[in-house]
Design an enzyme around this catalytic site. Structure first.
Site, PDB file in Angstrom:
ATOM      1  N   ASP A  65     -60.446 -39.940  16.644  1.00 38.80           N
ATOM      2  CA  ASP A  65     -61.273 -41.134  16.425  1.00 38.80           C
ATOM      3  C   ASP A  65     -60.715 -42.041  15.330  1.00 38.80           C
ATOM      4  O   ASP A  65     -61.331 -43.054  15.009  1.00 38.80           O
ATOM      5  CB  ASP A  65     -62.729 -40.764  16.172  1.00 38.80           C
ATOM      6  CG  ASP A  65     -62.919 -39.514  15.337  1.00 38.80           C
ATOM      7  OD1 ASP A  65     -64.062 -39.028  15.276  1.00 38.80           O
ATOM      8  OD2 ASP A  65     -61.940 -39.019  14.732  1.00 38.80           O
ATOM      9  N   HIS A  98     -68.130 -30.973  10.912  1.00 40.19           N
ATOM     10  CA  HIS A  98     -69.257 -31.383  10.063  1.00 40.19           C
ATOM     11  C   HIS A  98     -70.250 -30.247   9.835  1.00 40.19           C
ATOM     12  O   HIS A  98     -71.111 -30.351   8.944  1.00 40.19           O
ATOM     13  CB  HIS A  98     -70.017 -32.560  10.692  1.00 40.19           C
ATOM     14  CG  HIS A  98     -69.243 -33.837  10.750  1.00 40.19           C
ATOM     15  ND1 HIS A  98     -68.566 -34.366   9.672  1.00 40.19           N
ATOM     16  CD2 HIS A  98     -69.018 -34.675  11.777  1.00 40.19           C
ATOM     17  CE1 HIS A  98     -67.982 -35.497  10.033  1.00 40.19           C
ATOM     18  NE2 HIS A  98     -68.231 -35.708  11.300  1.00 40.19           N
ATOM     19  N   HIS A 142     -63.549 -38.975  10.444  1.00 34.01           N
ATOM     20  CA  HIS A 142     -64.723 -38.708   9.605  1.00 34.01           C
ATOM     21  C   HIS A 142     -64.442 -37.527   8.668  1.00 34.01           C
ATOM     22  O   HIS A 142     -63.664 -36.634   8.991  1.00 34.01           O
ATOM     23  CB  HIS A 142     -65.935 -38.419  10.497  1.00 34.01           C
ATOM     24  CG  HIS A 142     -66.218 -39.512  11.474  1.00 34.01           C
ATOM     25  ND1 HIS A 142     -65.870 -39.426  12.813  1.00 34.01           N
ATOM     26  CD2 HIS A 142     -66.782 -40.740  11.306  1.00 34.01           C
ATOM     27  CE1 HIS A 142     -66.228 -40.538  13.435  1.00 34.01           C
ATOM     28  NE2 HIS A 142     -66.771 -41.370  12.553  1.00 34.01           N
ATOM     29  N   ASP A 176     -59.356 -35.971  11.661  1.00 30.71           N
ATOM     30  CA  ASP A 176     -60.453 -36.692  12.294  1.00 30.71           C
ATOM     31  C   ASP A 176     -60.828 -37.854  11.362  1.00 30.71           C
ATOM     32  O   ASP A 176     -60.714 -37.740  10.146  1.00 30.71           O
ATOM     33  CB  ASP A 176     -61.650 -35.738  12.470  1.00 30.71           C
ATOM     34  CG  ASP A 176     -62.802 -36.380  13.226  1.00 30.71           C
ATOM     35  OD1 ASP A 176     -63.014 -36.023  14.380  1.00 30.71           O
ATOM     36  OD2 ASP A 176     -63.494 -37.229  12.630  1.00 30.71           O
TER      37      ASP A 176
END
Ligand SMILES: O=C(CCC1CCCC1)NO
Ligand SMILES: [Zn+2]
Length: 366
Positions: free
Chosen positions: A268, A143, A182, A180
């Protein structure tokens, strides 16, 4: 296959504090102290499972080194680096930049070691010391954008390693697959206008960052078409992820013909993760890895480097990571005891609305 493995116990000393960033302890509001969701435990347990299963004995252990200022500045602004380093000198640390990503004293050195760990993995693969490598680093990175950290990430570990491969090792075309759960916004932003870096993100639709990772985010200027986003509906399991792998990721990689592939490897999206609502199992991650390795074998001598990102269930992330690294090394050790439960969840197979979401992403491939 020989697989490199980067880990250092100090990654467990990165202090994210006793509140969840989002919900600091506040007795008057009923908020009790809470260990931050991004804590050492999950990564430490993955490392220990690699050791106890015996798989670690079959890996080539690689010691991380700190990324230099110059290496970090290939991706990040000087202002971001200097602010992190300054706050990292404070007894109570600081925050990566979004108010959700607290860090303790000394975080700069640990974050630099995480980015440097990804670089070490890339160098070991490019030098032919190993065929592929997994960097179990912390804090995560995908991120972190050039100007700021975000979502528990301080520096873009994968982005820094990509820039290293290109600037210091003469690699001309690099692909990044981010699985991931996200959106890999930081990696995408670093290379959004760069036609020589393909970024592909498989993620649960519109979870984090908010309003990020939509299909129409495809790159800009000379880089148009070099970003691929596959937002998947909540509840997507092995069937949806493997359909996305087979019909979007593999074709995009074959068309791009990378000389090196990096993976932002978060777990995740797993069926037992508290931070999202997907249903991927350890066998799903193994199959994703096997498909990626087969494709990389055809395209770039199997040169694949994975750098650890998210994944928050301390019981299940270890078995997901074990399955991935077993696939990289070509061995099997312990069975996943949770598999009978999670593979039995209804909806693991590809659902019509998930097929539609993936097909919509595929239609935008250049
Ligand atoms: O695992 C992560 C962190 C996501 C959280 C960051 C703030 C709320 C959701 N990113 O990949
Ligand atoms: Zn994540």
């Amino acid at each position: 296959m020989t697989t490199g493995y980067v880990y250092h116990e100090i990654f467990g000393w990165h202090d994210t504090g006793t509140h969840a960033g989002l919900f600091p302890s506040n007795p008057a509001a009923g908020l009790q102290p809470l260990v931050h969701v991004e804590n050492a435990e999950t990564k430490r347990r993955l490392h220990e499972l690699l050791v106890v299963s015996g798989l670690a004995d079959q890996l080539v252990r690689l010691a991380p080194r700190a990324a230099t200022e110059e290496e970090i500045l290939r991706v990040h602004d000087r202002a971001h680096l200097d602010r992190v380093r300054a706050e990292s000198l404070l007894p109570k640390g600081g925050d990566a930049g979004d108010g959700l990503s607290p860090f303790g004293q000394g975080a700069y050195e640990i974050a630099a070691l995480a980015a440097g760990g990804a670089i070490v993995a890339v160098d070991a693969v490019l030098d032919g010391v190993v065929d592929n490598a997994y960097a179990l680093v912390r804090p995560p990175g995908h991120h972190a954008e050039p100007q700021t950290g975000m979502g528990f990430c301080i520096f873009g570990n994968v982005a820094v390693a990509v820039r290293h491969a290109m600037a210091a090792r003469g690699i001309e075309r690099v692909a990044v697959l981010d699985w991931d759960v996200h959106h890999g916004n930081g990696t995408q932003k670093a290379f959004y206008a760069d036609p020589d870096v393909l970024t592909i993100s498989l993620h649960q639709d519109d979870v984090f960052p908010p309003r990020s990772g939509y299909r129409d985010e495809r790159g800009e200027g000379a880089g148009l078409g070099s970003a691929v986003n596959v937002p998947l509906p909540a509840g997507s399991g092995d069937g949806a992820y493997l359909y996305a792998m087979d019909t979007v990721v593999v074709p995009a990689l074959r068309a791009f013909e990378p000389q090196l592939v990096l993976v932002a490897s978060g777990f995740d999206a797993s069926a037992m993760d508290p931070m999202a609502r997907q249903m991927v199992t350890s066998e799903g991650y193994r199959a994703l890895t096997e498909r990626l390795l087969d494709t990389a074998a055809d395209l770039c001598g199997g040169r694949v480097v994975m750098s650890h990102e998210g994944g928050y269930n301390p019981s299940y992330v270890p078995f997901c990571g074990l399955a991935v690294i077993e696939a990289m090394a070509g061995v099997r050790t312990l069975d996943d005891p949770f598999l009978p439960i999670v593979s039995g969840f209804a909806g693991q197979d590809l659902q019509p609305h998930q097929r539609e979401a993936v097909d919509a992403a595929r239609s935008l491939l250049k």
